[in-house]
Scaffold this active site. Structure first.
Site, PDB file in Angstrom:
ATOM      1  N   ARG A   1     -14.390   9.210 -11.658  1.00 48.60           N
ATOM      2  CA  ARG A   1     -13.067   8.750 -11.262  1.00 48.60           C
ATOM      3  C   ARG A   1     -12.467   7.884 -12.360  1.00 48.60           C
ATOM      4  O   ARG A   1     -13.185   7.357 -13.206  1.00 48.60           O
ATOM      5  CB  ARG A   1     -13.146   7.953  -9.947  1.00 48.60           C
ATOM      6  CG  ARG A   1     -13.751   8.781  -8.814  1.00 48.60           C
ATOM      7  CD  ARG A   1     -13.797   7.998  -7.511  1.00 48.60           C
ATOM      8  NE  ARG A   1     -12.490   7.645  -7.001  1.00 48.60           N
ATOM      9  CZ  ARG A   1     -11.725   8.434  -6.252  1.00 48.60           C
ATOM     10  NH1 ARG A   1     -12.151   9.639  -5.926  1.00 48.60           N
ATOM     11  NH2 ARG A   1     -10.550   8.025  -5.822  1.00 48.60           N
TER      12      ARG A   1
ATOM     13  N   GLY B   1     -20.219  18.866 -11.370  1.00 50.35           N
ATOM     14  CA  GLY B   1     -20.658  17.467 -11.367  1.00 50.35           C
ATOM     15  C   GLY B   1     -21.658  17.218 -10.250  1.00 50.35           C
ATOM     16  O   GLY B   1     -21.305  17.314  -9.079  1.00 50.35           O
ATOM     17  N   GLY B   2     -22.891  16.914 -10.630  1.00 55.48           N
ATOM     18  CA  GLY B   2     -23.941  16.651  -9.637  1.00 55.48           C
ATOM     19  C   GLY B   2     -24.143  15.161  -9.425  1.00 55.48           C
ATOM     20  O   GLY B   2     -25.267  14.673  -9.370  1.00 55.48           O
TER      21      GLY B   2
ATOM     22  N   GLU C   1       0.846  -1.197   0.000  1.00 54.09           N
ATOM     23  CA  GLU C   1       0.000   0.000   0.000  1.00 54.09           C
ATOM     24  C   GLU C   1       0.878   1.243   0.000  1.00 54.09           C
ATOM     25  O   GLU C   1       1.777   1.367   0.822  1.00 54.09           O
ATOM     26  CB  GLU C   1      -0.931  -0.028   1.221  1.00 54.09           C
ATOM     27  CG  GLU C   1      -1.665   1.267   1.509  1.00 54.09           C
ATOM     28  CD  GLU C   1      -2.507   1.786   0.345  1.00 54.09           C
ATOM     29  OE1 GLU C   1      -3.360   1.055  -0.149  1.00 54.09           O
ATOM     30  OE2 GLU C   1      -2.275   2.954  -0.073  1.00 54.09           O
TER      31      GLU C   1
ATOM     32  N   SER D   1     -15.835  17.150  -9.276  1.00 57.07           N
ATOM     33  CA  SER D   1     -16.320  15.792  -8.967  1.00 57.07           C
ATOM     34  C   SER D   1     -17.084  15.266 -10.178  1.00 57.07           C
ATOM     35  O   SER D   1     -18.299  15.184 -10.178  1.00 57.07           O
ATOM     36  CB  SER D   1     -17.206  15.828  -7.726  1.00 57.07           C
ATOM     37  OG  SER D   1     -18.177  16.857  -7.826  1.00 57.07           O
TER      38      SER D   1
ATOM     39  N   LYS E   1     -18.937  10.563   5.493  1.00 62.55           N
ATOM     40  CA  LYS E   1     -20.092  10.246   6.353  1.00 62.55           C
ATOM     41  C   LYS E   1     -19.964  10.913   7.707  1.00 62.55           C
ATOM     42  O   LYS E   1     -20.953  11.293   8.333  1.00 62.55           O
ATOM     43  CB  LYS E   1     -20.232   8.730   6.531  1.00 62.55           C
ATOM     44  CG  LYS E   1     -21.258   8.118   5.621  1.00 62.55           C
ATOM     45  CD  LYS E   1     -20.829   7.911   4.194  1.00 62.55           C
ATOM     46  CE  LYS E   1     -21.022   9.008   3.243  1.00 62.55           C
ATOM     47  NZ  LYS E   1     -20.486   8.762   1.907  1.00 62.55           N
TER      48      LYS E   1
ATOM     49  N   HIS F   1     -42.130  -3.607  13.923  1.00 64.81           N
ATOM     50  CA  HIS F   1     -43.050  -2.459  13.915  1.00 64.81           C
ATOM     51  C   HIS F   1     -42.859  -1.648  15.182  1.00 64.81           C
ATOM     52  O   HIS F   1     -42.745  -2.228  16.249  1.00 64.81           O
ATOM     53  CB  HIS F   1     -44.493  -2.945  13.829  1.00 64.81           C
ATOM     54  CG  HIS F   1     -45.478  -1.826  13.917  1.00 64.81           C
ATOM     55  ND1 HIS F   1     -45.764  -0.996  12.853  1.00 64.81           N
ATOM     56  CD2 HIS F   1     -46.210  -1.362  14.966  1.00 64.81           C
ATOM     57  CE1 HIS F   1     -46.647  -0.090  13.233  1.00 64.81           C
ATOM     58  NE2 HIS F   1     -46.931  -0.289  14.515  1.00 64.81           N
TER      59      HIS F   1
ATOM     60  N   ASP G   1     -12.373  -0.707  -7.430  1.00 66.66           N
ATOM     61  CA  ASP G   1     -12.569   0.364  -8.425  1.00 66.66           C
ATOM     62  C   ASP G   1     -11.745   0.137  -9.689  1.00 66.66           C
ATOM     63  O   ASP G   1     -12.150   0.528 -10.781  1.00 66.66           O
ATOM     64  CB  ASP G   1     -12.153   1.730  -7.841  1.00 66.66           C
ATOM     65  CG  ASP G   1     -13.222   2.320  -6.929  1.00 66.66           C
ATOM     66  OD1 ASP G   1     -14.180   1.602  -6.609  1.00 66.66           O
ATOM     67  OD2 ASP G   1     -13.080   3.497  -6.542  1.00 66.66           O
TER      68      ASP G   1
HETATM   69  P1  NAI Z   1     -20.325  10.438 -10.714  1.00 68.00           P
HETATM   70  O1  NAI Z   1     -20.055   9.675 -11.947  1.00 68.00           O
HETATM   71  O2  NAI Z   1     -21.250   9.907  -9.686  1.00 68.00           O
HETATM   72  O3  NAI Z   1     -20.873  11.904 -11.105  1.00 68.00           O
HETATM   73  C1  NAI Z   1     -20.193  12.772 -11.948  1.00 68.00           C
HETATM   74  C2  NAI Z   1     -21.176  13.753 -12.534  1.00 68.00           C
HETATM   75  O4  NAI Z   1     -20.446  14.765 -13.191  1.00 68.00           O
HETATM   76  C3  NAI Z   1     -22.108  13.142 -13.566  1.00 68.00           C
HETATM   77  O5  NAI Z   1     -23.442  13.449 -13.221  1.00 68.00           O
HETATM   78  C4  NAI Z   1     -21.680  13.815 -14.880  1.00 68.00           C
HETATM   79  O6  NAI Z   1     -22.745  14.035 -15.752  1.00 68.00           O
HETATM   80  C5  NAI Z   1     -21.118  15.128 -14.380  1.00 68.00           C
HETATM   81  N1  NAI Z   1     -20.125  15.747 -15.253  1.00 68.00           N
HETATM   82  C6  NAI Z   1     -19.098  15.134 -15.908  1.00 68.00           C
HETATM   83  N2  NAI Z   1     -18.352  16.051 -16.573  1.00 68.00           N
HETATM   84  C7  NAI Z   1     -18.909  17.255 -16.308  1.00 68.00           C
HETATM   85  C8  NAI Z   1     -18.582  18.605 -16.688  1.00 68.00           C
HETATM   86  N3  NAI Z   1     -17.536  18.863 -17.444  1.00 68.00           N
HETATM   87  N4  NAI Z   1     -19.398  19.605 -16.259  1.00 68.00           N
HETATM   88  C9  NAI Z   1     -20.462  19.334 -15.475  1.00 68.00           C
HETATM   89  N5  NAI Z   1     -20.810  18.095 -15.075  1.00 68.00           N
HETATM   90  C10 NAI Z   1     -20.031  17.076 -15.481  1.00 68.00           C
HETATM   91  O7  NAI Z   1     -18.876  10.745 -10.101  1.00 68.00           O
HETATM   92  P2  NAI Z   1     -18.436  11.278  -8.679  1.00 68.00           P
HETATM   93  O8  NAI Z   1     -19.548  11.999  -7.995  1.00 68.00           O
HETATM   94  O9  NAI Z   1     -17.167  11.991  -8.920  1.00 68.00           O
HETATM   95  O10 NAI Z   1     -18.184   9.953  -7.870  1.00 68.00           O
HETATM   96  C11 NAI Z   1     -17.182   9.024  -8.309  1.00 68.00           C
HETATM   97  C12 NAI Z   1     -17.492   7.630  -7.848  1.00 68.00           C
HETATM   98  O11 NAI Z   1     -17.412   7.538  -6.446  1.00 68.00           O
HETATM   99  C13 NAI Z   1     -18.848   7.185  -8.273  1.00 68.00           C
HETATM  100  O12 NAI Z   1     -18.712   6.061  -9.095  1.00 68.00           O
HETATM  101  C14 NAI Z   1     -19.544   6.831  -7.015  1.00 68.00           C
HETATM  102  O13 NAI Z   1     -20.246   5.614  -7.126  1.00 68.00           O
HETATM  103  C15 NAI Z   1     -18.475   6.748  -5.961  1.00 68.00           C
HETATM  104  N6  NAI Z   1     -18.974   7.306  -4.717  1.00 68.00           N
HETATM  105  C16 NAI Z   1     -19.958   6.664  -4.035  1.00 68.00           C
HETATM  106  C17 NAI Z   1     -20.510   7.217  -2.921  1.00 68.00           C
HETATM  107  C18 NAI Z   1     -21.604   6.512  -2.245  1.00 68.00           C
HETATM  108  O14 NAI Z   1     -21.817   5.346  -2.515  1.00 68.00           O
HETATM  109  N7  NAI Z   1     -22.370   7.160  -1.384  1.00 68.00           N
HETATM  110  C19 NAI Z   1     -20.059   8.487  -2.383  1.00 68.00           C
HETATM  111  C20 NAI Z   1     -19.056   9.106  -3.194  1.00 68.00           C
HETATM  112  C21 NAI Z   1     -18.540   8.512  -4.296  1.00 68.00           C
END
Ligand code: NAI
Length: 454
Positions: A268, A181-182, A32, A265, A49, A440, A307
């Site tokens: 990845r 990125g939402g 690592e 964001s 979290k 319940h 990942d």
């Molecule tokens: P994501 O793939 O969830 O969201 C990225 C968003 O950015 C997408 O909606 C996309 O349309 C948008 N986007 C891409 N390029 C853009 C641009 N140039 N301008 C504006 N919007 C753009 O990726 P995110 O949020 O970075 O998360 C990465 C990974 O981490 C995900 O695969 C997720 O599953 C994992 N993760 C999981 C969590 C959980 O399970 N609670 C928490 C945080 C991350």
């Protein structure tokens, strides 16, 4: 020393695989480069979290009056939240280290680079020390993807633009935060920093937030966020990063929004650039290691999990993939399935889903029926959530009378959703699910209520 197994990467995939391998008696080395626990424990799931829980407590305190409780001047001390986050991470990292030791896993700190093969196996170097393993497991994870937007490089260098790593360590709450990125990371951090007092703007390329989340649910989530004061620009593309603002295009027009910090964001990418994959002819796909359902790569004796496989970038997927790897190494029959993987967004309200959505069911040609229930069908929800507008959506395969998906937004969703996993995984029929006794009063009873709608 020749190891039975060398694991490169000590995140959820790598450390669990190492533990399982060690427990099964395999002489195991885990390499690592940073802290064990990987992104999840050190700069992802767990720290985020911890932050979100603080925001939730603040939200409760601010809304306490609705519940007959008076809380004066509730505020969030960001520095104290970060300090507690560090304590939580330290505790859990120590726990992972202890478990590796317990299972006789040798841990080496440094970057593992595959050098090729020798007659005894695969050779991996950490600085100038070489290790040989009869088998290799690649669990190097992922890193934030950085879009090629003009000004982004300079923004990252100056600290104006940050990724999911730095956003968890900000010394102070930025007055304004623009989130590019939402998706899951963007939303969780938007939620925390808005609660902490930041003016948050989310710029998302798609016409909806939260990626593949059920559309009705992502719409509700967005409305909840808007109520909290988060501003969204959907169908908007970031085109330029300036020194103190972000330019985006929407409906053919270029707009600009000022920011103290910009969170990038947008997804990845695999962390394989310095892995030395080419030295053994390992097949990659856009940087991700290609595997089959037994987590085997194209090179006999080399496996991958987490990942880095690019399947679903979730720690819980990595855990299960790790077990599939080790079981296959041990000669057991185990195959990875992805049909019942829960996904959660840990905001307030929480979002959780599993299995098919109406859209994916339709795309697959399944004759599906959906039922949507207000969470207010649950007595506990009504007792605990004043003016809550959560919903639970159940998707059923009409022909086989089986539950194939559940999607919900509301309290405890993250803890409820796993209960649906065996129903889908074991292909339970509706009439069997109807016989399950739920405690319940719980919010989980919403699943039982929903099932009786079919
Ligand atoms: P994501 O793939 O969830 O969201 C990225 C968003 O950015 C997408 O909606 C996309 O349309 C948008 N986007 C891409 N390029 C853009 C641009 N140039 N301008 C504006 N919007 C753009 O990726 P995110 O949020 O970075 O998360 C990465 C990974 O981490 C995900 O695969 C997720 O599953 C994992 N993760 C999981 C969590 C959980 O399970 N609670 C928490 C945080 C991350």
């Amino acid at each position: 020393m020749i190891y039975d197994l060398i694991v490169i990467g000590g995140g959820p995939g790598g450390y669990l695989a190492s533990e399982r391998a060690g427990a099964a008696g395999l002489k195991t080395l885990c390499i690592e480069k940073a802290n064990v626990g990987g992104v999840c424990l050190n700069e992802g799931c767990i720290p985020s979290k911890t932050l979100l829980h603080a925001a939730k407590i603040l939200d409760y305190a601010k809304n306490a009056k609705k519940y007959g409780v008076s809380v004066e001047n509730a505020t969030l001390d960001h520095a104290a939240v970060i300090k507690r986050k560090e304590k939580v991470v330290r505790t859990l990292v120590a726990g992972v280290k202890a478990k590796l030791k317990q299972n006789n896993v040798e841990l080496v700190n440094g970057s593992g680079v595959i050098k090729g093969r020798s007659e005894n196996g695969f050779v991996v170097a950490v600085a100038d020390q070489e290790y040989t393993g009869q088998r290799l497991l690649i669990a190097t994870g992922s890193v934030p993807a950085i879009p090629p937007i003009p000004g982004m490089k300079e923004g990252l260098q100056s600290g104006f633009c940050i990724t999911s790593k730095e956003v968890l360590d900000l010394e102070r709450v930025p007055e304004s935060l623009v989130v590019i990125g939402g998706g899951v990371i963007g939303l969780e951090m938007a939620s925390y920093y808005r609660s902490a007092g930041s003016n948050v703007t989310v710029i998302e390329m798609l016409d909806h937030i939260a990626g593949n989340t059920d559309k009705d649910i992502s719409d509700i989530l967005m409305k909840e966020y808007e109520k909290k004061g988060i501003v969204f620009h959907l169908s908007a593309k970031v085109v330029k990063i300036n020194q103190d603002s972000v330019e985006y295009e929407k409906d053919g027009k270029t707009e600009s929004v000022k920011a103290d910090k910009v969170l990038v964001s947008v997804g990845r990418k695999a962390d394989t650039a310095a892995l030395g994959a080419e030295s053994i002819g390992l097949e990659l796909n856009r940087g991700f290691v290609k595997t089959d359902r037994r987590m085997r790569t194209n090179v006999a004796g080399v496996y991958a999990c987490g990942d880095v496989t690019g399947e679903m970038l979730l720690a819980h997927v990595a855990y299960r993939q790790a077990e599939v790897c080790i079981n296959n190494i041990l000669g057991k029959n185990d195959v990875m399935r992805y049909n019942a993987v829960p996904s959660v967004i840990y905001t307030n309200p929480e979002v959780a889903g599993i299995g098919e959505t109406e859209k994916t069911a339709k795309d697959k040609g399944i004759d599906a029926e959906a039922v949507v229930l207000s969470m207010r069908y649950s007595g506990r929800y009504v007792a605990e959530v004043e003016q809550g507008n959560g919903i639970c959506k159940l998707i059923v395969d009409k022909k086989n009378q089986r539950l194939i998906g559940v999607h919900m937004i509301g309290s405890y969703a993250s803890e409820i959703i796993y209960g649906v996993a065996p129903m889908i995984e074991c292909e339970m029929r509706l009439e069997d699910i109807k016989q399950i006794i739920f405690p319940h009063p719980t919010v989980s009873e919403i699943i039982r209520e929903g099932i009786f709608e079919f």
